[in-house]
Design a protein around this motif. Structure first.
Motif, PDB file in Angstrom:
ATOM      1  N   HIS A   1       0.845  -1.190   0.000  1.00 46.98           N
ATOM      2  CA  HIS A   1       0.000   0.000   0.000  1.00 46.98           C
ATOM      3  C   HIS A   1       0.886   1.248   0.000  1.00 46.98           C
ATOM      4  O   HIS A   1       1.852   1.319   0.767  1.00 46.98           O
ATOM      5  CB  HIS A   1      -0.907   0.024   1.231  1.00 46.98           C
ATOM      6  N   PRO A   2       0.558   2.249  -0.857  1.00 48.47           N
ATOM      7  CA  PRO A   2       1.387   3.447  -0.942  1.00 48.47           C
ATOM      8  C   PRO A   2       1.443   4.216   0.372  1.00 48.47           C
ATOM      9  O   PRO A   2       0.542   4.144   1.199  1.00 48.47           O
ATOM     10  CB  PRO A   2       0.699   4.273  -2.033  1.00 48.47           C
ATOM     11  N   LEU A   3       2.518   4.977   0.523  1.00 47.41           N
ATOM     12  CA  LEU A   3       2.747   5.791   1.705  1.00 47.41           C
ATOM     13  C   LEU A   3       3.085   7.208   1.249  1.00 47.41           C
ATOM     14  O   LEU A   3       3.892   7.393   0.335  1.00 47.41           O
ATOM     15  CB  LEU A   3       3.891   5.195   2.521  1.00 47.41           C
ATOM     16  N   LEU A   4       2.466   8.205   1.886  1.00 47.19           N
ATOM     17  CA  LEU A   4       2.676   9.606   1.514  1.00 47.19           C
ATOM     18  C   LEU A   4       3.307  10.353   2.685  1.00 47.19           C
ATOM     19  O   LEU A   4       2.783  10.326   3.805  1.00 47.19           O
ATOM     20  CB  LEU A   4       1.339  10.259   1.142  1.00 47.19           C
ATOM     21  N   LEU A   5       4.446  11.022   2.424  1.00 53.70           N
ATOM     22  CA  LEU A   5       5.114  11.844   3.431  1.00 53.70           C
ATOM     23  C   LEU A   5       4.925  13.314   3.078  1.00 53.70           C
ATOM     24  O   LEU A   5       5.220  13.727   1.952  1.00 53.70           O
ATOM     25  CB  LEU A   5       6.611  11.541   3.487  1.00 53.70           C
ATOM     26  N   LEU A   6       4.450  14.101   4.044  1.00 50.52           N
ATOM     27  CA  LEU A   6       4.296  15.532   3.870  1.00 50.52           C
ATOM     28  C   LEU A   6       5.212  16.254   4.848  1.00 50.52           C
ATOM     29  O   LEU A   6       5.402  15.808   5.981  1.00 50.52           O
ATOM     30  CB  LEU A   6       2.844  15.968   4.121  1.00 50.52           C
ATOM     31  N   GLY A   7       5.768  17.361   4.429  1.00 45.79           N
ATOM     32  CA  GLY A   7       6.644  18.127   5.316  1.00 45.79           C
ATOM     33  C   GLY A   7       7.292  19.268   4.579  1.00 45.79           C
ATOM     34  O   GLY A   7       7.504  19.203   3.360  1.00 45.79           O
TER      35      GLY A   7
ATOM     36  N   ASN B   1       6.382  18.788  -0.326  1.00 42.11           N
ATOM     37  CA  ASN B   1       6.568  19.861   0.651  1.00 42.11           C
ATOM     38  C   ASN B   1       5.309  20.715   0.792  1.00 42.11           C
ATOM     39  O   ASN B   1       5.326  21.749   1.473  1.00 42.11           O
ATOM     40  CB  ASN B   1       7.767  20.744   0.280  1.00 42.11           C
ATOM     41  N   LEU B   2       4.216  20.305   0.148  1.00 37.41           N
ATOM     42  CA  LEU B   2       2.939  21.002   0.287  1.00 37.41           C
ATOM     43  C   LEU B   2       2.124  20.368   1.404  1.00 37.41           C
ATOM     44  O   LEU B   2       2.292  19.193   1.712  1.00 37.41           O
ATOM     45  CB  LEU B   2       2.147  20.934  -1.021  1.00 37.41           C
ATOM     46  N   ASN B   3       1.222  21.157   1.994  1.00 31.40           N
ATOM     47  CA  ASN B   3       0.297  20.533   2.940  1.00 31.40           C
ATOM     48  C   ASN B   3      -0.808  19.830   2.147  1.00 31.40           C
ATOM     49  O   ASN B   3      -0.900  19.960   0.920  1.00 31.40           O
ATOM     50  CB  ASN B   3      -0.266  21.558   3.929  1.00 31.40           C
ATOM     51  N   PHE B   4      -1.656  19.105   2.835  1.00 27.49           N
ATOM     52  CA  PHE B   4      -2.602  18.245   2.130  1.00 27.49           C
ATOM     53  C   PHE B   4      -3.604  19.052   1.292  1.00 27.49           C
ATOM     54  O   PHE B   4      -3.955  18.657   0.176  1.00 27.49           O
ATOM     55  CB  PHE B   4      -3.364  17.363   3.130  1.00 27.49           C
ATOM     56  N   ASP B   5      -4.060  20.193   1.817  1.00 31.52           N
ATOM     57  CA  ASP B   5      -5.014  21.018   1.066  1.00 31.52           C
ATOM     58  C   ASP B   5      -4.401  21.527  -0.230  1.00 31.52           C
ATOM     59  O   ASP B   5      -5.055  21.557  -1.283  1.00 31.52           O
ATOM     60  CB  ASP B   5      -5.487  22.192   1.921  1.00 31.52           C
ATOM     61  N   GLU B   6      -3.134  21.944  -0.169  1.00 29.60           N
ATOM     62  CA  GLU B   6      -2.459  22.428  -1.375  1.00 29.60           C
ATOM     63  C   GLU B   6      -2.190  21.283  -2.342  1.00 29.60           C
ATOM     64  O   GLU B   6      -2.297  21.447  -3.562  1.00 29.60           O
ATOM     65  CB  GLU B   6      -1.154  23.116  -0.981  1.00 29.60           C
ATOM     66  N   LEU B   7      -1.841  20.137  -1.801  1.00 27.82           N
ATOM     67  CA  LEU B   7      -1.568  18.977  -2.657  1.00 27.82           C
ATOM     68  C   LEU B   7      -2.829  18.538  -3.384  1.00 27.82           C
ATOM     69  O   LEU B   7      -2.776  18.117  -4.550  1.00 27.82           O
ATOM     70  CB  LEU B   7      -1.029  17.830  -1.800  1.00 27.82           C
ATOM     71  N   ARG B   8      -3.960  18.646  -2.730  1.00 28.16           N
ATOM     72  CA  ARG B   8      -5.236  18.262  -3.347  1.00 28.16           C
ATOM     73  C   ARG B   8      -5.507  19.069  -4.621  1.00 28.16           C
ATOM     74  O   ARG B   8      -6.084  18.561  -5.587  1.00 28.16           O
ATOM     75  CB  ARG B   8      -6.365  18.472  -2.338  1.00 28.16           C
ATOM     76  N   LYS B   9      -5.082  20.326  -4.619  1.00 30.25           N
ATOM     77  CA  LYS B   9      -5.303  21.185  -5.793  1.00 30.25           C
ATOM     78  C   LYS B   9      -4.369  20.837  -6.945  1.00 30.25           C
ATOM     79  O   LYS B   9      -4.653  21.148  -8.093  1.00 30.25           O
ATOM     80  CB  LYS B   9      -5.098  22.648  -5.399  1.00 30.25           C
ATOM     81  N   LYS B  10      -3.242  20.205  -6.630  1.00 27.59           N
ATOM     82  CA  LYS B  10      -2.223  19.930  -7.642  1.00 27.59           C
ATOM     83  C   LYS B  10      -2.391  18.572  -8.326  1.00 27.59           C
ATOM     84  O   LYS B  10      -2.067  18.405  -9.500  1.00 27.59           O
ATOM     85  CB  LYS B  10      -0.842  19.979  -6.992  1.00 27.59           C
TER      86      LYS B  10
END
Length: 477
Positions: A189-195, A308-317
């Motif tokens: 299962h994929p893993l997502l790291l944000l920071g 390096n984006l937060n989840f809300d910003e990543l959702r837009k991309k």
């Protein structure tokens, strides 16, 4: 205290302590020339310890313990204060695990299983007989290891590579690494790291995740890739698939078979490639086709993505279906300013990694101005700020004293410092995200400043429950 030669490390035994130590040394010295003893004594003990015994010098260290049966407290004291003193004693450290309380015995074994001691450390068990006034000494074979030991072993193999200390001291990093370890144990299962930039996401994948999963990392930096290049790099192509495809390429999906496929800054991956990856990820066998090929290939890679984006910003991309596929397990790596307790260890790791010549001291400088900076500065660049500071200090060390080099380097470092207060002080994302982050940071600061939740709550005129809930709620910050 400078330690060299064969070292004996042990607790003081409240009953017959001198006799136990003396007899243990006599037994060991038949095989090993023990030159120094690191002798741990409870700070409230009235024991009288000599400066030397036989040919060994005794370094008596008081350890602040109210209750010698508290496993967690003993573990933290020894891990944080004692283990760093003996880290360089490879193949020369001996530990007598018997003196002290049963809790003290077990802590030596836990630290050994966690790989905390240098390579070649020998454990010994001693038993004192009051009737004969003699001590028996036997080696302890405790070959149990943990994922902590494996991570620390990888650090010993490549000591010049900066690692996160796997046992984090700050609540925010401890929670993140605990979640990362938990998720890493689930394959397929994929893993997502944000920071934020510079928080060490890539390094965590290369050291922490790679060690736990026992797989190598095949990485792709997604920034700056056009659609065709990205598709070719990932899926591969056959000869003649497009203009310039003069020979076939296997592709990273193929190279990552049985390994970890790491997509760094995944938000920059072209959308059509994201859609292609969705088809591969939703297939249990991870089937895919190289560009220009009619044949299907399969690859049992483990996917890890970072941004390096937060989840809300990543959702837009990202393409929604792609984000859904990669975000089942998400871990946010906290910035350094939320992990102040870990920064001294980070600073030493970065210093070691940046060190290029033997003329540069092995131990990172930690003067009063540096301590203030590392404690109070927002460090918006995170690890990269530490790297820049280390390099500047090293550049001046050959021309002046360490104190002056640090002063010059700090001034130069601050001259080019760039702080975005909107992000470094108040977090990232929406109003609610920033408020939650601020509340979390305030709660953590209050506990560290006042000592515990009750004292902090009294000073801030709120309830301990309010503070502890914000302090522990790392998912929301």
């Amino acid at each position: 205290m400078e330690l060299n030669g064969h070292i004996l490390l042990c607790w003081h035994a409240e009953r017959a302590g001198k006799e136990v130590l003396e007899n243990t040394l006599k037994k060991l010295e038949k095989k090993f020339p023990i030159k120094q003893v690191v002798y741990l004594v409870q700070s409230n003990s009235t024991a009288e310890v000599p400066d030397s015994m036989g040919s060994a010098t005794i370094h008596c260290i008081g350890v602040d313990l109210e209750d010698p049966t508290e496993h967690q407290v003993i573990y933290q004291r020894v891990r944080d204060d004692i283990v760093p003193l003996v880290q360089h004693c490879e193949n020369q450290l001996h530990i007598n695990i018997s003196p002290g309380t049963p809790a003290m015995h077990s802590v030596w074994l836990m630290l050994s299983a966690g790989g905390a001691f240098p390579v070649g450390t020998r454990l010994w068990s001693s038993q004192y007989n009051k009737k004969t006034n003699r001590t028996s000494l036997k080696p302890v074979d405790f070959s149990i290891t943990t994922y902590l030991a494996e991570i620390r072993a990888s650090r010993q193999i490549d000591p010049e590579l900066a690692h996160y200390e796997p046992e984090a001291k700050s609540p925010a990093r401890h929670a993140a690494l605990k979640r990362l370890k938990q998720y890493a144990g689930l394959n397929g299962h994929p893993l997502l790291l944000l920071g934020e930039r510079g928080t060490g996401k890539t390094r965590l994948v290369e050291t922490f995740l790679s060690t736990i999963k026992q797989r190598q990392v095949v990485a792709l930096a997604c920034g700056g890739l056009d659609s065709t290049v990205a598709e070719s790099l990932l899926f591969g192509h056959v000869k003649g698939a497009f203009t310039g495809a003069e020979k076939e390429r296997e592709g990273l999906l193929g190279k990552a078979k049985g390994q970890i496929l790491f997509l760094d800054e995944v938000q920059d991956l072209p959308r059509n490639v994201q859609r292609e990856l969705v088809r591969t990820l939703q297939d249990p066998k991870h089937r895919y086709r190289r560009l220009g090929s009619d044949e299907e290939n399969t690859s049992d890679f483990e996917l890890v993505c970072a941004s390096n984006l937060n989840f809300d910003e990543l959702r837009k991309k990202l393409y929604p279906d792609f984000l859904d596929r990669i975000a089942h397990m998400t871990v946010e790596i906290p910035p350094l300013r939320d992990c102040r307790d870990d920064i001294p260890d980070d600073w030493q790791h970065v210093w070691t990694e940046s060190r290029r010549t033997v003329s540069t001291p092995e131990k990172a400088p930690l003067s009063a101005p540096l301590k203030v900076l590392l404690k109070e500065h927002p460090l918006a660049g995170n690890m990269r700020d530490l790297q820049r500071l280390a390099v500047l200090i090293m550049a001046w060390l050959g021309e002046t004293t360490e104190k002056e080099a640090v002063e010059i380097a700090i001034a130069e470092w601050q001259r080019w410092d760039r702080i975005d207060s909107s992000e470094s002080d108040l977090g990232m994302g929406s109003w609610n995200n920033r408020v939650r982050r601020f509340q979390h940071r305030l709660a953590i600061w209050a506990k560290q400043h006042y000592g515990d939740w009750n004292s902090a709550a009294k000073a801030l005129e709120c309830t301990p429950k309010t503070l502890s809930s914000h302090g522990k709620n790392t998912d929301q910050c």
